[in-house]
Every structure is written in C-alpha cells, then in structure tokens.
Write a protein that holds these residues in place. Sequence first.
Motif, PDB file in Angstrom:
ATOM      1  N   ARG A 133       0.616  -1.170  -0.047  1.00  0.00           N
ATOM      2  CA  ARG A 133      -0.038  -0.225   0.055  1.00  0.00           C
ATOM      3  C   ARG A 133       1.293   1.362   0.302  1.00  0.00           C
ATOM      4  O   ARG A 133       1.738   1.613   0.700  1.00  0.00           O
ATOM      5  CB  ARG A 133      -1.067  -0.131   1.194  1.00  0.00           C
ATOM      6  N   THR A 175      -8.832   0.048  -1.172  1.00  0.00           N
ATOM      7  CA  THR A 175      -9.955  -0.588  -2.270  1.00  0.00           C
ATOM      8  C   THR A 175     -11.246  -0.134  -1.787  1.00  0.00           C
ATOM      9  O   THR A 175     -11.602   0.817  -2.117  1.00  0.00           O
ATOM     10  CB  THR A 175      -9.381  -1.490  -0.953  1.00  0.00           C
ATOM     11  N   LYS A 176     -12.057  -0.322  -1.924  1.00  0.00           N
ATOM     12  CA  LYS A 176     -13.797   0.184  -1.875  1.00  0.00           C
ATOM     13  C   LYS A 176     -13.656   0.928  -0.658  1.00  0.00           C
ATOM     14  O   LYS A 176     -14.874   2.261  -0.432  1.00  0.00           O
ATOM     15  CB  LYS A 176     -14.223  -0.601  -2.429  1.00  0.00           C
ATOM     16  N   GLU A 177     -13.548   0.574   0.322  1.00  0.00           N
ATOM     17  CA  GLU A 177     -14.027   0.995   2.305  1.00  0.00           C
ATOM     18  C   GLU A 177     -12.724   2.426   1.281  1.00  0.00           C
ATOM     19  O   GLU A 177     -13.371   3.414   2.037  1.00  0.00           O
ATOM     20  CB  GLU A 177     -13.365   0.064   2.320  1.00  0.00           C
ATOM     21  N   ASP A 178     -11.482   2.218   1.096  1.00  0.00           N
ATOM     22  CA  ASP A 178     -10.853   3.421   0.949  1.00  0.00           C
ATOM     23  C   ASP A 178     -11.231   4.836   0.377  1.00  0.00           C
ATOM     24  O   ASP A 178     -11.061   5.579   0.585  1.00  0.00           O
ATOM     25  CB  ASP A 178      -9.245   2.969   0.990  1.00  0.00           C
ATOM     26  N   GLU A 180     -14.037   4.849  -0.044  1.00  0.00           N
ATOM     27  CA  GLU A 180     -15.821   5.754  -0.039  1.00  0.00           C
ATOM     28  C   GLU A 180     -15.520   7.018   0.988  1.00  0.00           C
ATOM     29  O   GLU A 180     -15.726   7.838   0.823  1.00  0.00           O
ATOM     30  CB  GLU A 180     -16.288   4.514   0.499  1.00  0.00           C
ATOM     31  N   MET A 181     -14.274   6.275   1.810  1.00  0.00           N
ATOM     32  CA  MET A 181     -13.829   7.170   2.952  1.00  0.00           C
ATOM     33  C   MET A 181     -13.249   8.344   2.457  1.00  0.00           C
ATOM     34  O   MET A 181     -13.767  10.000   2.748  1.00  0.00           O
ATOM     35  CB  MET A 181     -13.136   6.472   3.952  1.00  0.00           C
ATOM     36  N   LYS A 183     -13.723  10.110  -0.625  1.00  0.00           N
ATOM     37  CA  LYS A 183     -15.270  11.064  -1.197  1.00  0.00           C
ATOM     38  C   LYS A 183     -15.537  11.628  -0.259  1.00  0.00           C
ATOM     39  O   LYS A 183     -16.458  12.913  -0.401  1.00  0.00           O
ATOM     40  CB  LYS A 183     -16.662   9.441  -1.472  1.00  0.00           C
ATOM     41  N   LYS A 184     -15.831  10.773   1.331  1.00  0.00           N
ATOM     42  CA  LYS A 184     -16.653  11.766   2.475  1.00  0.00           C
ATOM     43  C   LYS A 184     -15.972  12.636   2.754  1.00  0.00           C
ATOM     44  O   LYS A 184     -15.941  13.896   2.946  1.00  0.00           O
ATOM     45  CB  LYS A 184     -16.593  10.826   3.621  1.00  0.00           C
TER      46      LYS A 184
END
Length: 307
Positions: A133, A175-178, A180-181, A183-184
């Motif tokens: 990462r 990842t998708k979770e990263d 989304e975070m 984006k917020k």
Amino acid sequence: MGCDGGTIPKRHELVKGPKKVEKVDKDAELVAQWNYCTLSQEILRRPIVACELGRLYNKDAVIEFLLDKSAEKALGKAASHIRSIKNVTELRLSDNPAWEGDKGNTKGDKHDDLQRARFICPVVGLEMNGRHRFCFLRCCGCVFSERALKEIKAEVCHTCGAAFQEEDIIVLNGTKEDVEMLKKRMEERRLRAKLEKKTKKPKTATECASKPGTTQDSAGPSKVKSGKPEEADPDPREKKSTPAPRGAATNGSASGKVGKPPCGALKRSIADSEESETYKSIFTSHSSAKRSKEESAHWVTHTYYCF
C-alpha cells in the motif's frame, strides 16, 4: 439429422449448466492500475498526478479532459469528480535504480518482470507495484509506502519537511472502503471551501461601504490651518507668471484692460538654458541658425534661402 456415423453425444454437450464467472487476473489488474493512466489508458509518464480518490493520471490527459468534456468519452466517468486542475496533485516520485524498462529489450525476446516497478518508496525502499500500500500527501505531493508512515511517525514530510495532517494522507489505488472514505473527505472539504467563500463576500461588501465615507472626508478641503507659513517652491520654472499687485489690477479693470504680467518674466533665451545642443539647434536664436552676410542671398538673386 445428426448422430449418424456412430457418433455418441456426451452429457456435457447436451446438458448446459450455469456459466462460470470470469475472474480477473490479479497481476493484470495491478499492472493496469499502477502503470497506466486511468483516463487515457496510456502508459504513465511524467508529470504524473493523482486525484482526491487516489487514482493515477497523466497530467496531459487531465488537461485535455477539462478542455473537452464531451459525452462520447466513456472513460470520463472515472474523472467526473475532477472539476479543475486544482483537484489533482502532482506527485513527487522516487525512481527505482533497478528498473531498466525497454533498454535491454531491443530484440523483443526478453521476459518482462511484472513485479519490477518504476518507482520505489524513498524511506523503506519498497517497490510501487501494487503489492504494498502506497499513499501521498496533498500538501506537497510526496509519495511513501504506508509502512514507512507507520514505522516512522512524524508530523512532517520525510523528504521535503512540509507539515501535514491525517486528512492530507490519501491512499493510492485503495480498496472500495478506502475510496468511500476519501469521497466523504472530499465532499466535506469542498463544502468547507464554499462556506469560507460565502463568509468572505460580506466582509468585502462592508469594507467597500465604509470606504466612500472616508473618501468624502478626504476629498473636501481641510479647514484646519497650520501655524507654519507655506514653503515656496524651489523651482522658478513651475510658476511662469507672478501675481500683479491689487492696485494695478484695479486700474487695469477701470481702464478696460486686463492686467498682464510683464513680458520679461515669460521670455528667456534658449542659449542660457541648460538644454542639450541638439535641442537648442531647433530654434532660430541658436548660432547654427544664424547666417553671415556672405551666406545670405541678394534680393535679386534666387536661392533656396529666400524660401
């Protein structure tokens, strides 16, 4: 028809089961994410930029996208959150000394090692190939591995020394979770910027309203008289005419003639001035303009001096 000549069909040819889900090759996916531009699908070349969601782009491709946002481009959805060039950050990448590229592959028969990357972490030395990462800082654009930030905890960038916060750290190709975070965080940052602009506008309006009052006060003549007498101008050329006495003015007005300053005050010879010789030669009072008797023509003769 069919099955003639002794052919016997098998079960898998007659019974069709559910289709197998196609799996994407992980190595090919990593190569596409870390070596190619997300917008133009071309090989990454400097200058390389990253958006607020951690995707990699060529700077030229981003500029072309901002200039021409046509609906025909299907890949424009990947960069729909990029509204201006300020939404991307130019990355400061460290080259990998072990990466040769296409230098040794002159014949085209050399094996390409997909695990070898062009860039590395300047602190730990890990290669930026997707196996580890990586993240970058929004304030300066320096790229590090996540392991380097965890092992060496500091509030200052390891390479340039710029101060940063946790919000400035953006994971690359997370990842998708990263995503989304991130984006917020991006939406919160943009809302904060809009509110700051709105708060600045009323301040400027009040300042402009207060300025005309001060200008009107300063525009009027000052009524306070200073005790010191007015100093005379040192340069006499600025005052071309001297004021006439009151008695002379009243006499002139009574006789119908307006009082005028003496002619001697206005007239002055060019020869006595401090101007250059080229400037003085324009006037007839200069020595070059005066002709002697021999040079002057007779009234009968026809010369160019008469005209």
